[in-house]
Design a protein around this motif. Structure first.
Motif, PDB file in Angstrom:
ATOM      1  N   LYS A  67     -38.576  50.876 103.536  1.00 26.20           N
ATOM      2  CA  LYS A  67     -37.565  51.166 104.558  1.00 26.20           C
ATOM      3  C   LYS A  67     -37.295  52.667 104.483  1.00 26.20           C
ATOM      4  CE  LYS A  67     -35.618  48.577 106.794  1.00 26.20           C
ATOM      5  NZ  LYS A  67     -35.841  48.046 108.169  1.00 26.20           N
ATOM      6  N   ASP A  68     -37.464  53.342 105.589  1.00 26.88           N
ATOM      7  CA  ASP A  68     -37.410  54.805 105.610  1.00 26.88           C
ATOM      8  C   ASP A  68     -35.985  55.322 105.472  1.00 26.88           C
ATOM      9  OD1 ASP A  68     -38.319  57.415 105.846  1.00 26.88           O
ATOM     10  OD2 ASP A  68     -39.656  56.918 107.506  1.00 26.88           O
ATOM     11  N   TRP A  69     -35.899  56.610 105.131  1.00 20.21           N
ATOM     12  CA  TRP A  69     -34.600  57.292 105.133  1.00 20.21           C
ATOM     13  C   TRP A  69     -34.124  57.424 106.578  1.00 20.21           C
ATOM     14  CZ3 TRP A  69     -33.382  56.843 100.392  1.00 20.21           C
ATOM     15  CH2 TRP A  69     -34.291  57.085  99.366  1.00 20.21           C
ATOM     16  N   ALA A  70     -32.843  57.287 106.796  1.00 14.47           N
ATOM     17  CA  ALA A  70     -32.281  57.284 108.147  1.00 14.47           C
ATOM     18  C   ALA A  70     -31.542  58.589 108.424  1.00 14.47           C
ATOM     19  CB  ALA A  70     -31.323  56.105 108.321  1.00 14.47           C
ATOM     20  N   ALA A  71     -31.773  59.146 109.601  1.00 13.72           N
ATOM     21  CA  ALA A  71     -31.041  60.343 110.042  1.00 13.72           C
ATOM     22  C   ALA A  71     -29.747  59.882 110.703  1.00 13.72           C
ATOM     23  CB  ALA A  71     -31.885  61.155 111.012  1.00 13.72           C
ATOM     24  N   THR A  72     -28.616  60.228 110.106  1.00 18.68           N
ATOM     25  CA  THR A  72     -27.329  59.674 110.550  1.00 18.68           C
ATOM     26  C   THR A  72     -26.275  60.762 110.756  1.00 18.68           C
ATOM     27  OG1 THR A  72     -26.704  59.319 108.231  1.00 18.68           O
ATOM     28  CG2 THR A  72     -27.742  57.473 109.385  1.00 18.68           C
ATOM     29  N   ASP A  73     -26.702  61.975 111.056  1.00 18.06           N
ATOM     30  CA  ASP A  73     -25.748  63.076 111.245  1.00 18.06           C
ATOM     31  C   ASP A  73     -25.158  62.982 112.652  1.00 18.06           C
ATOM     32  OD1 ASP A  73     -24.314  65.429 111.331  1.00 18.06           O
ATOM     33  OD2 ASP A  73     -25.897  66.651 110.424  1.00 18.06           O
ATOM     34  N   THR A  74     -23.898  62.623 112.734  1.00 20.00           N
ATOM     35  CA  THR A  74     -23.242  62.450 114.041  1.00 20.00           C
ATOM     36  C   THR A  74     -22.322  63.618 114.385  1.00 20.00           C
ATOM     37  OG1 THR A  74     -21.489  61.158 112.995  1.00 20.00           O
ATOM     38  CG2 THR A  74     -23.361  59.944 113.912  1.00 20.00           C
TER      39      THR A  74
ATOM     40  N   ARG B 193     -22.985  61.570 128.793  1.00 21.35           N
ATOM     41  CA  ARG B 193     -23.083  60.122 128.755  1.00 21.35           C
ATOM     42  C   ARG B 193     -22.935  59.619 127.320  1.00 21.35           C
ATOM     43  NH1 ARG B 193     -26.670  56.827 132.925  1.00 21.35           N
ATOM     44  NH2 ARG B 193     -25.230  55.313 132.012  1.00 21.35           N
ATOM     45  N   THR B 194     -22.598  58.378 127.174  1.00 21.17           N
ATOM     46  CA  THR B 194     -22.456  57.764 125.855  1.00 21.17           C
ATOM     47  C   THR B 194     -23.840  57.474 125.298  1.00 21.17           C
ATOM     48  OG1 THR B 194     -20.430  56.727 126.671  1.00 21.17           O
ATOM     49  CG2 THR B 194     -21.335  55.920 124.572  1.00 21.17           C
ATOM     50  N   GLY B 195     -24.143  58.027 124.110  1.00 19.73           N
ATOM     51  CA  GLY B 195     -25.483  57.902 123.550  1.00 19.73           C
ATOM     52  C   GLY B 195     -25.622  56.768 122.560  1.00 19.73           C
ATOM     53  N   TYR B 196     -26.816  56.677 121.997  1.00 21.30           N
ATOM     54  CA  TYR B 196     -27.148  55.667 120.994  1.00 21.30           C
ATOM     55  C   TYR B 196     -27.542  56.347 119.685  1.00 21.30           C
ATOM     56  CZ  TYR B 196     -27.312  52.289 124.822  1.00 21.30           C
ATOM     57  OH  TYR B 196     -26.991  51.494 125.887  1.00 21.30           O
ATOM     58  N   ASN B 197     -27.108  55.788 118.574  1.00 14.19           N
ATOM     59  CA  ASN B 197     -27.465  56.330 117.268  1.00 14.19           C
ATOM     60  C   ASN B 197     -28.961  56.169 117.006  1.00 14.19           C
ATOM     61  OD1 ASN B 197     -24.777  56.947 116.740  1.00 14.19           O
ATOM     62  ND2 ASN B 197     -24.397  55.027 115.668  1.00 14.19           N
ATOM     63  N   GLU B 198     -29.511  57.130 116.257  1.00 17.07           N
ATOM     64  CA  GLU B 198     -30.938  57.068 115.942  1.00 17.07           C
ATOM     65  C   GLU B 198     -31.299  55.764 115.242  1.00 17.07           C
ATOM     66  OE1 GLU B 198     -33.055  60.534 114.324  1.00 17.07           O
ATOM     67  OE2 GLU B 198     -33.834  59.206 112.753  1.00 17.07           O
TER      68      GLU B 198
END
Length: 975
Positions: free
Chosen positions: A295-302, A431-436
């Protein structure tokens, strides 16, 4: 051009034929190597002619045999990790030689090839070089040999995902590093559609690596275009020296205490297998296989990012209507509320004109009167009845439709001076986006295979047919974040090589598989549910209504978004997953999808001959030539090739002359000429000198030049990114002219930002806009002049010191410019590669120590890199910490059959600048460690280890995922 290349190759073939004939008069060298203490044979010992690549290694019985054309006397070097190297002059009998090796190691005795394209001791290399041997690979405290490159002196990595790491030295790092070359068995490992190596997704398995050599800095004089920051050469094991079946299984966990995602602890597993066999030292075969799953590392910088100013800004989705999260996609689509209201206004006036056949005059004036003439309540909006009365000038059938749009007219009028309440905000809204995490495939996989057939015509001439193929799922950061799903690369090679020559041809076949752009995917999921042409008017109409009802700006913004987002597709829902799957499977372009369709191929041919033996080694003379074709094929999803074929051809030739002056000084002079289809030819010289100040102590100095052609994408890209908010185009004149940027010029990003600020203040000032004029000469190759001095030597038998300092001068540095066409009406943003007119300078130094005491090996190194004299307007993408530090300690066998290794790494805070995002990367430190137990009875090793064992999450580059600990346990069977 092809005729020129044919002639060059024909001359090389003539030379090679002469060389092969000469090889027929050879002598056989054979013998046995044993342990002096135990008298047992030692397998795998390297036996070579000093200063040459010719040689062999011992078999399971400690025996070796090979042929050479060297005339006696000559010197044999017998070396094996953990034993003292033996040198013996052979003057007569060359058969049945015996050697006894003693335990103990003298540092700095490794033989390297890449620094001069000829064998030499690493101590005598004329340029800086780092090396990892096959024996050292077993002791590395890292999940893979590729990860361990980060511990070498002066090396840094940008980690975009678990299997996608970009290696770099000496500054100007990048997510996809086009300034660093990577070769596997002589094949350029770049993905030809990207022009950089995709980490080690398609590369060597750990069981098949013989050695790794890394050259920091420019090396174009010997290796051609690219590599102006460094060159990495990885060599696999051959089936003659390394025979038998071996396998390795590795299992582990990551995402321990990962509070950025809800994944919890995840499993990591990897399997490597290798099989090799030779018959009569003539025919050889090997194959290797590797599979990794995790399971890869997740980019979560919001954090909130301003893409016009290219900097972080305050606020989040709740407080900033124009929020744009770094790893949130789809929210790049943004509109000014006033502009949208004006567009709605204009469209509806046009609609009234059409519906009434132009029978109603002064429609705008009559609509404005609704606000001016009605008895406006305190909250600023007339009642519905008042509105209906005021629309009496319209036919009854039109009144309900126009009444629905009255808030836009009223909101625009409320912004005029003297009005009681301002109902419309001059504010940008996204617009309202989606998390990576909801868009990207984090189920990382990597499958790679390599198979080769070898045939020796005699003991010095060998033919090789090799096929490397790999596929994987990973994540890569470019201008956007890309999910490389089932990405595939194949490399296929034919080679003929001998003691003094090689001829090779290979092709690299890139297939994008199901790879897609995550930013575009997020945008199009929004558009599939509700087009922006509908969403923005709904938002603004509800905002004006809420303001008219007395709500504050913040409350009205929140209400407007909640109403416009009613029914929005939620990640995990059936509608969302259907839309995601559908869009990800459609190609970029007219199909309105996010998928790439890249089938770019590279074909490369080269040859080299070493004439040194012909001159009795009085001088060293090497000549070589190469030819390459890129066949770009993306169906318009990356390149401007929707309606045409694009082929780029390159060719070059080089020569190197070396001469020793006594035993103290050696000088080499090299030069290479290269020509690419779209650019003028270029000459890259190199001069090096090595002065032996004492035995095993050498000072080196070099002047090297390097260059890189603009990448295939720099030349021909034509791609909308950022959810369609920006178009990337190539820097060739044909691309500039395609979008009329020479006639309808774009304005600079800084001036556009100033213009927007003036508009926001209510007084738009077009005089602030500054047009950009492209260089009449077009895009040019980038070049560097590199000056280096260094020292490498043994202070004592157990202490090796290596130090260098360098100074680089870059010319025609390739950067990027962001332009806005039609800035006062409907601005269109372009990103175009251009050359920086001013010279860019950088400098740095590194210092390293290797020390052996008893059973312990200590190492440490530090490196310093600095950008000097930053030109005005230069988009600084040096992307390198000023200071980096590594230190480690290990023991191959601290007690019987038990060893360990611990490595500490630290790097300073620095600023990262890329087309994806810019910002500060915090300093970090990390520990890697492993302990291993050898089980000689079953020829196996068990290793327990971890990278980042303290589990302190860190990021190597801005906008990329944070990396936590990976703990693993491996079992390796390797006879």
């Amino acid at each position: 051009m092809k005729k020129i290349f044919t002639k060059v190759i024909f001359m090389l073939l003539m030379l090679l034929t002469t060389g092969v004939v000469a090889h027929a008069q050879s002598i056989v060298v054979s013998g046995t190597v044993t342990d002096k203490l135990t008298k047992e044979p030692i397998p795998g010992v390297s036996v070579t002619v000093k200063g040459k690549t010719i040689g062999s290694s011992t078999d399971l019985k400690g025996q070796f045999s090979f042929s050479t054309t060297e005339k006696a006397p000559f010197t044999l070097m017998v070396s094996y990790i953990g034993f003292t190297t033996v040198e013996r002059e052979v003057s007569g009998n060359t058969a049945n030689l015996t050697f006894e090796l003693e335990s103990g190691t003298i540092l700095g005795q490794e033989v390297v090839v890449s620094a001069s394209r000829t064998p030499e001791r690493i101590l005598e290399s004329p340029v800086s070089i780092e090396r990892i041997s096959s024996a050292a690979l077993k002791e590395l405290p890292a999940p893979s040999f590729y990860d361990a490159l980060n511990n070498l002196k002066g090396v840094e990595m940008s980690t975009q995902s678990m299997t996608f790491r970009s290696v770099n030295t000496r500054g100007f790092n990048a997510n996809g590093n086009v300034r660093f070359n990577q070769y596997i068995d002589g094949m350029d490992n770049q993905a030809p559609g990207l022009n950089f190596s995709v980490g080690n997704i398609v590369g060597l398995t750990e069981l098949d690596v013989d050695n790794v050599e890394l050259l920091p800095g420019a090396a174009s004089a010997l290796y051609g275009a690219g590599g102006i920051n460094g060159t990495l050469l990885m060599t696999s094991k051959n089936p003659y020296q390394y025979q038998g079946a071996s396998f390795q299984y590795k299992t582990g966990i990551n995402h321990v205490s990962d509070d950025k995602t809800s994944q919890g602890v995840q499993e990591f597993k990897e399997l490597n297998v290798r099989l090799a066999k030779s018959w009569n030292n003539k025919f050889g075969f090997k194959t290797s296989f590797g599979f990794l799953q995790a399971k890869d590392w997740a980019a979560t910088d919001t954090r909130n990012f301003d893409r016009t100013a290219r900097q972080l800004k305050s606020g989040d989705r709740n407080s900033d209507p124009n929020y744009d999260g770094i790893n949130v996609y789809g929210d790049e689509i943004s509109q000014n509320m006033v502009n949208v209201a004006q567009s709605v206004n204009a469209a509806n006036i046009a609609g009234i004109n059409t519906a009434t056949a132009g029978a109603i005059p002064n429609i705008q004036t009559q609509l404005n009167g609704i606000f001016n003439l009605l008895s406006v309540p305190a909250n600023g909006l007339p009642t519905a009845a008042q509105q209906a009365t005021a629309l009496g000038f319209l036919p009854a059938a039109l009144r309900p439709t126009v009444q629905a749009y009255l808030p836009f007219y009223i909101g625009l009028r409320s912004m005029q001076p003297g009005q009681p309440v301002q109902l419309l905000s001059n504010q940008f809204v996204s617009r309202t986006g989606y998390n990576e995490t909801d868009l990207v495939d984090y189920d990382t996989k990597s499958l790679k295979t390599s198979t080769s057939l070898h045939y020796k015509f005699n003991n010095t001439v060998e033919a090789i047919a090799q096929a490397n193929w790999g596929t994987g799922t990973s994540v890569y950061t470019g201008t956007d974040r890309y999910s490389l799903r089932n990405f595939k690369i194949g490399q296929y090679k034919l080679e003929l090589k001998g003691q003094d020559f090689f001829l090779r041809g290979y092709t690299t076949q890139e297939r994008s598989g199901e790879a897609y752009n995550a930013t575009i995917l997020g945008t199009f999921i929004n558009e599939a549910w509700k087009p922006s042409t509908t969403w923005f008017p709904q938002y603004i109409g509800n905002y004006i209504g809420a303001r008219g009802a007395g709500q504050s700006d913040a409350a009205a913004q929140a209400f407007a978004r909640s109403q416009a987002d009613i029914g929005r597709l939620i990640p995990g829902s059936a509608g969302y997953e259907t839309a995601k799957s559908t869009i990800a499977s459609k190609t970029i372009g007219p199909a309105n999808g996010a998928k790439f369709n890249d089938k770019t191929n590279l074909y490369h041919y080269e040859g080299m001959y070493n004439f040194s033996n012909a001159f009795n080694n009085v001088v060293e003379l090497i000549v070589g030539a190469s030819y390459r074709d890129y066949f770009l094929h993306s169906d318009g999803t990356i390149f401007d090739d929707a309606n045409r074929d694009i082929v780029i051809n390159e060719y070059g030739a080089y020569a190197q002359l070396g001469k020793k002056f006594g035993d103290k000084f050696k000088m080499t002079v090299a030069g290479r000429y290269d020509k690419s289809k779209n650019f003028e030819g270029r000459l890259t010289p190199r001069i090096t000198g090595v002065w032996t100040v004492a035995p095993n102590n050498n000072i080196r100095a070099s002047f090297q030049t390097g260059y890189r052609n603009p990448t295939t994408q720099d030349q021909y890209i034509d791609l909308a990114v950022g959810g369609g908010s920006t178009r990337l185009i190539g820097g060739l004149p044909e691309s500039i002219n395609k979008y009329n940027l020479n006639t309808n010029k774009g304005v600079t990003s800084a001036s556009y930002k100033a213009f927007l600020a003036s508009a926001a203040a209510g007084a738009p000032n077009p005089a602030l806009l500054q047009q950009y004029t492209f260089d009449a000469g077009g895009l040019r190759p980038e070049s560097v002049k590199s000056f280096e001095v260094g020292y490498k030597g043994l202070a004592t038998r157990s202490l090796l010191i290596d130090a260098y300092a360098y100074y680089n001068i870059y010319e025609d540095f390739i950067g990027g410019v962001e332009l806005y066409q039609n800035p006062t009406t409907a601005a269109v943003k372009f990103s175009v590669p251009v050359n920086i007119a001013t010279k860019v300078k950088s400098y740095g130094a590194a210092f390293g120590l290797d020390y052996q005491v008893g059973k312990f090996n200590f190492n440490g190194n530090t490196s310093y890199n600095k950008l000097s004299d930053i030109p005005a307007g230069f988009d600084n993408n040096f992307n390198t910490p000023e200071w980096r530090f590594n230190a480690g300690v290990g023991s191959k066998e601290i007690v019987k059959n038990f060893g360990f290794n611990v490595q500490y790494r630290w790097q300073d805070e620095f600023y990262w600048n890329s087309t994806f995002a810019t910002g500060t990367v915090p300093a970090y430190s990390t520990f890697d460690a492993q302990v291993n137990l050898k089980i000689p009875s079953v020829k196996s090793v068990v290793k327990l280890g971890g990278s980042n064992v303290l589990n302190k999450y860190y990021s190597t580059s801005f906008g990329n995922p944070e990396v936590g600990a990976l703990y693993y346990l491996s079992f390796t069977f390797n006879p």
